[in-house]
Design a protein around this motif. Structure first.
Motif, mmCIF file in Angstrom:
data_model
loop_
_atom_site.group_PDB
_atom_site.id
_atom_site.type_symbol
_atom_site.label_atom_id
_atom_site.label_comp_id
_atom_site.label_asym_id
_atom_site.label_seq_id
_atom_site.Cartn_x
_atom_site.Cartn_y
_atom_site.Cartn_z
ATOM 1 N N PRO A 164 0.814 -1.227 0.000
ATOM 2 C CA PRO A 164 0.000 0.000 0.000
ATOM 3 C C PRO A 164 0.838 1.264 0.000
ATOM 4 O O PRO A 164 0.507 2.249 -0.670
ATOM 5 C CB PRO A 164 -0.824 -0.125 1.284
ATOM 6 C CG PRO A 164 -0.855 -1.551 1.589
ATOM 7 C CD PRO A 164 0.429 -2.115 1.104
ATOM 8 N N LEU A 165 1.975 1.223 0.736
ATOM 9 C CA LEU A 165 2.861 2.401 0.772
ATOM 10 C C LEU A 165 3.446 2.672 -0.612
ATOM 11 O O LEU A 165 3.436 3.816 -1.104
ATOM 12 C CB LEU A 165 3.983 2.126 1.781
ATOM 13 C CG LEU A 165 4.888 3.290 2.144
ATOM 14 C CD1 LEU A 165 4.096 4.351 2.873
ATOM 15 C CD2 LEU A 165 6.045 2.807 2.987
ATOM 16 N N VAL A 166 3.930 1.607 -1.267
ATOM 17 C CA VAL A 166 4.523 1.765 -2.599
ATOM 18 C C VAL A 166 3.485 2.262 -3.598
ATOM 19 O O VAL A 166 3.744 3.169 -4.404
ATOM 20 C CB VAL A 166 5.145 0.428 -3.061
ATOM 21 C CG1 VAL A 166 5.684 0.546 -4.466
ATOM 22 C CG2 VAL A 166 6.237 -0.005 -2.131
ATOM 23 N N VAL A 167 2.270 1.670 -3.513
ATOM 24 C CA VAL A 167 1.212 2.064 -4.463
ATOM 25 C C VAL A 167 0.804 3.516 -4.241
ATOM 26 O O VAL A 167 0.586 4.267 -5.201
ATOM 27 C CB VAL A 167 0.008 1.106 -4.323
ATOM 28 C CG1 VAL A 167 -1.195 1.644 -5.062
ATOM 29 C CG2 VAL A 167 0.370 -0.248 -4.872
ATOM 30 N N SER A 168 0.720 3.946 -2.969
ATOM 31 C CA SER A 168 0.348 5.341 -2.726
ATOM 32 C C SER A 168 1.438 6.282 -3.221
ATOM 33 O O SER A 168 1.142 7.350 -3.786
ATOM 34 C CB SER A 168 0.066 5.567 -1.238
ATOM 35 O OG SER A 168 1.135 5.103 -0.484
ATOM 36 N N LEU A 169 2.705 5.868 -3.066
ATOM 37 C CA LEU A 169 3.817 6.691 -3.592
ATOM 38 C C LEU A 169 3.726 6.810 -5.113
ATOM 39 O O LEU A 169 3.827 7.921 -5.679
ATOM 40 C CB LEU A 169 5.142 6.054 -3.180
ATOM 41 C CG LEU A 169 6.412 6.811 -3.534
ATOM 42 C CD1 LEU A 169 6.489 8.100 -2.749
ATOM 43 C CD2 LEU A 169 7.631 5.966 -3.277
ATOM 44 N N ILE A 170 3.486 5.660 -5.759
ATOM 45 C CA ILE A 170 3.361 5.673 -7.224
ATOM 46 C C ILE A 170 2.143 6.482 -7.648
ATOM 47 O O ILE A 170 2.155 7.187 -8.670
ATOM 48 C CB ILE A 170 3.270 4.217 -7.741
ATOM 49 C CG1 ILE A 170 4.620 3.524 -7.568
ATOM 50 C CG2 ILE A 170 2.871 4.161 -9.200
ATOM 51 C CD1 ILE A 170 5.716 4.069 -8.423
ATOM 52 N N ALA A 171 1.052 6.391 -6.841
ATOM 53 C CA ALA A 171 -0.156 7.142 -7.189
ATOM 54 C C ALA A 171 0.115 8.648 -7.141
ATOM 55 O O ALA A 171 -0.312 9.392 -8.032
ATOM 56 C CB ALA A 171 -1.279 6.762 -6.235
ATOM 57 N N VAL A 172 0.835 9.090 -6.112
ATOM 58 C CA VAL A 172 1.138 10.527 -6.008
ATOM 59 C C VAL A 172 2.029 10.962 -7.167
ATOM 60 O O VAL A 172 1.776 11.973 -7.846
ATOM 61 C CB VAL A 172 1.815 10.812 -4.652
ATOM 62 C CG1 VAL A 172 2.326 12.250 -4.610
ATOM 63 C CG2 VAL A 172 0.837 10.576 -3.529
ATOM 64 N N LEU A 173 3.091 10.168 -7.431
ATOM 65 C CA LEU A 173 3.994 10.516 -8.544
ATOM 66 C C LEU A 173 3.255 10.475 -9.877
ATOM 67 O O LEU A 173 3.465 11.325 -10.750
ATOM 68 C CB LEU A 173 5.182 9.543 -8.577
ATOM 69 C CG LEU A 173 6.206 9.718 -7.457
ATOM 70 C CD1 LEU A 173 7.263 8.636 -7.552
ATOM 71 C CD2 LEU A 173 6.842 11.085 -7.519
ATOM 72 N N GLY A 174 2.367 9.471 -10.033
ATOM 73 C CA GLY A 174 1.621 9.352 -11.286
ATOM 74 C C GLY A 174 0.662 10.508 -11.487
ATOM 75 O O GLY A 174 0.468 10.982 -12.612
ATOM 76 N N TRP A 175 0.043 10.988 -10.361
ATOM 77 C CA TRP A 175 -0.869 12.126 -10.489
ATOM 78 C C TRP A 175 -0.117 13.364 -10.969
ATOM 79 O O TRP A 175 -0.656 14.195 -11.697
ATOM 80 C CB TRP A 175 -1.545 12.392 -9.147
ATOM 81 C CG TRP A 175 -2.672 13.351 -9.247
ATOM 82 C CD1 TRP A 175 -2.641 14.684 -9.004
ATOM 83 C CD2 TRP A 175 -4.010 13.048 -9.651
ATOM 84 N NE1 TRP A 175 -3.868 15.233 -9.227
ATOM 85 C CE2 TRP A 175 -4.731 14.251 -9.623
ATOM 86 C CE3 TRP A 175 -4.662 11.875 -10.040
ATOM 87 C CZ2 TRP A 175 -6.076 14.315 -9.969
ATOM 88 C CZ3 TRP A 175 -5.990 11.940 -10.372
ATOM 89 C CH2 TRP A 175 -6.688 13.149 -10.339
ATOM 90 N N ILE A 176 1.164 13.461 -10.571
ATOM 91 C CA ILE A 176 1.950 14.635 -10.982
ATOM 92 C C ILE A 176 2.430 14.482 -12.424
ATOM 93 O O ILE A 176 2.331 15.410 -13.227
ATOM 94 C CB ILE A 176 3.152 14.818 -10.028
ATOM 95 C CG1 ILE A 176 2.641 15.115 -8.625
ATOM 96 C CG2 ILE A 176 4.061 15.940 -10.508
ATOM 97 C CD1 ILE A 176 3.717 15.068 -7.568
ATOM 98 N N PHE A 177 2.945 13.269 -12.769
ATOM 99 C CA PHE A 177 3.630 13.110 -14.061
ATOM 100 C C PHE A 177 2.763 12.470 -15.143
ATOM 101 O O PHE A 177 2.909 12.784 -16.313
ATOM 102 C CB PHE A 177 4.905 12.275 -13.878
ATOM 103 C CG PHE A 177 5.940 12.965 -13.049
ATOM 104 C CD1 PHE A 177 6.622 14.073 -13.532
ATOM 105 C CD2 PHE A 177 6.224 12.511 -11.772
ATOM 106 C CE1 PHE A 177 7.562 14.712 -12.756
ATOM 107 C CE2 PHE A 177 7.179 13.151 -11.000
ATOM 108 C CZ PHE A 177 7.843 14.259 -11.486
#
Lengths: 102, 185
Positions: free
Chosen positions: B109-122
């Motif tokens: 969940p931590l990794v997915v939330s990190l990727i989700a935040v980065l994905g929302w930006i990029f």
């Protein structure tokens, strides 16, 4: 204003990443197959989404049906390989496969 | 739109549960529930035939085969345990699988939330740029015409691949029982 198309693509890319992560970190062959299935589901959803966005749903449905068939074939072959590997090594472990001799 | 996004959220939960759960049987069941959600999403995209195919094959056929294979291996593991071969796998019995670090799965969940935040930006600006491309509006033919008339060569290829995989499964699962019997005699 963010469109629904972008949000769907974003969610599909997250689903694809989860499958990729599962395949990367797991040593269990069943989990590898599970990751493959998750990635395949993300790809099928992406195909359907592209068809819906370009008003070409029927063509995308035909390709999605073909892709689901290919997924089933890949999973069946993977299950056969897991059974064979388990007969040889005694465990569905990827690391043990590298210790095979002959 | 809300219904659509709720289905995607449910799909994410099922898929993360299937990756994180240690018990392979529960993982397969969670993946089947995820397939049901995928088929519902296909229905919302007005793609009913693909949804029905997904529901009947990926949510019904594949979990049965996967669970059958897990139970087969589980039965073999129990036999090993009865015979005293305890070094084959880490955890014997129902969870027959290699010993591995569970932290890799617990931090998902931590990794997915990190990727989700980065994905929302990029990712989102990239997808927004993709959505502005011109669409083809005049090619939406019937599904039957596309499959039977437009993609008949694909169908031949699919039948060929099915035949090839049947042969491959026969060669993969070929156990030399007869030779062993002869050698024992």
């Amino acid at each position: 204003m963010i469109t629904l198309f972008s949000v769907d693509w974003y969610l599909i890319s997250i689903i694809f990443f989860i499958g990729l992560y599962c395949m990367l970190v797991s040593r269990n062959m069943f989990k590898q197959l599970l990751g493959l299935q998750i990635m395949s589901k993300a790809c099928v959803l992406a195909i359907i989404l592209c068809g819906a966005a370009t008003n070409n749903v029927n063509l995308s449905q035909a390709i999605a049906i073909t892709m689901i068939l290919m997924e089933v074939i890949a999973v069946l072959a993977g299950l056969g390989l897991i059974l064979k590997a388990w007969k040889i090594t005694g465990c569905p472990d990827l690391v043990k496969l590298s210790k095979l001799k002959g | 739109m809300t219904y659509h996004l709720i289905l995607f959220a449910v799909l994410l939960i099922f898929i993360m549960a299937s990756v994180m759960l240690q018990n392979l049987l529960y993982s397969a069941i969670m993946l089947a529930l995820g397939s049901v959600t995928v088929s519902l999403i296909m229905f919302t995209f007005s793609a009913p035939w693909a949804g029905v195919f997904e529901l009947s094959v990926c949510a019904a056929l594949l979990p049965v085969l996967v669970i059958g294979t897990i139970k087969l291996i589980d039965a073999g593991g129990r036999q090993d345990l009865d015979e005293g071969n305890e070094d084959n796998c880490g955890s014997l019995g129902f969870n027959i699988q290699p010993v591995e670090n569970r932290i890799k799965f617990r931090i998902l969940p931590l990794v997915v939330s990190l990727i989700a935040v980065l994905g929302w930006i990029f990712f989102i600006p990239f997808f927004e740029a993709l959505s502005k491309y011109p669409y083809m509006n005049s090619l939406n033919r019937d599904l039957g015409k596309i499959i039977w008339a437009g993609r008949s060569q694909d169908l031949i290829a699919q039948i060929t691949i099915l035949t090839a995989i049947a042969m491959a499964m026969k060669s993969i699962l070929h156990f030399s029982g007869g030779k062993n019997k002869e050698s024992k005699e």
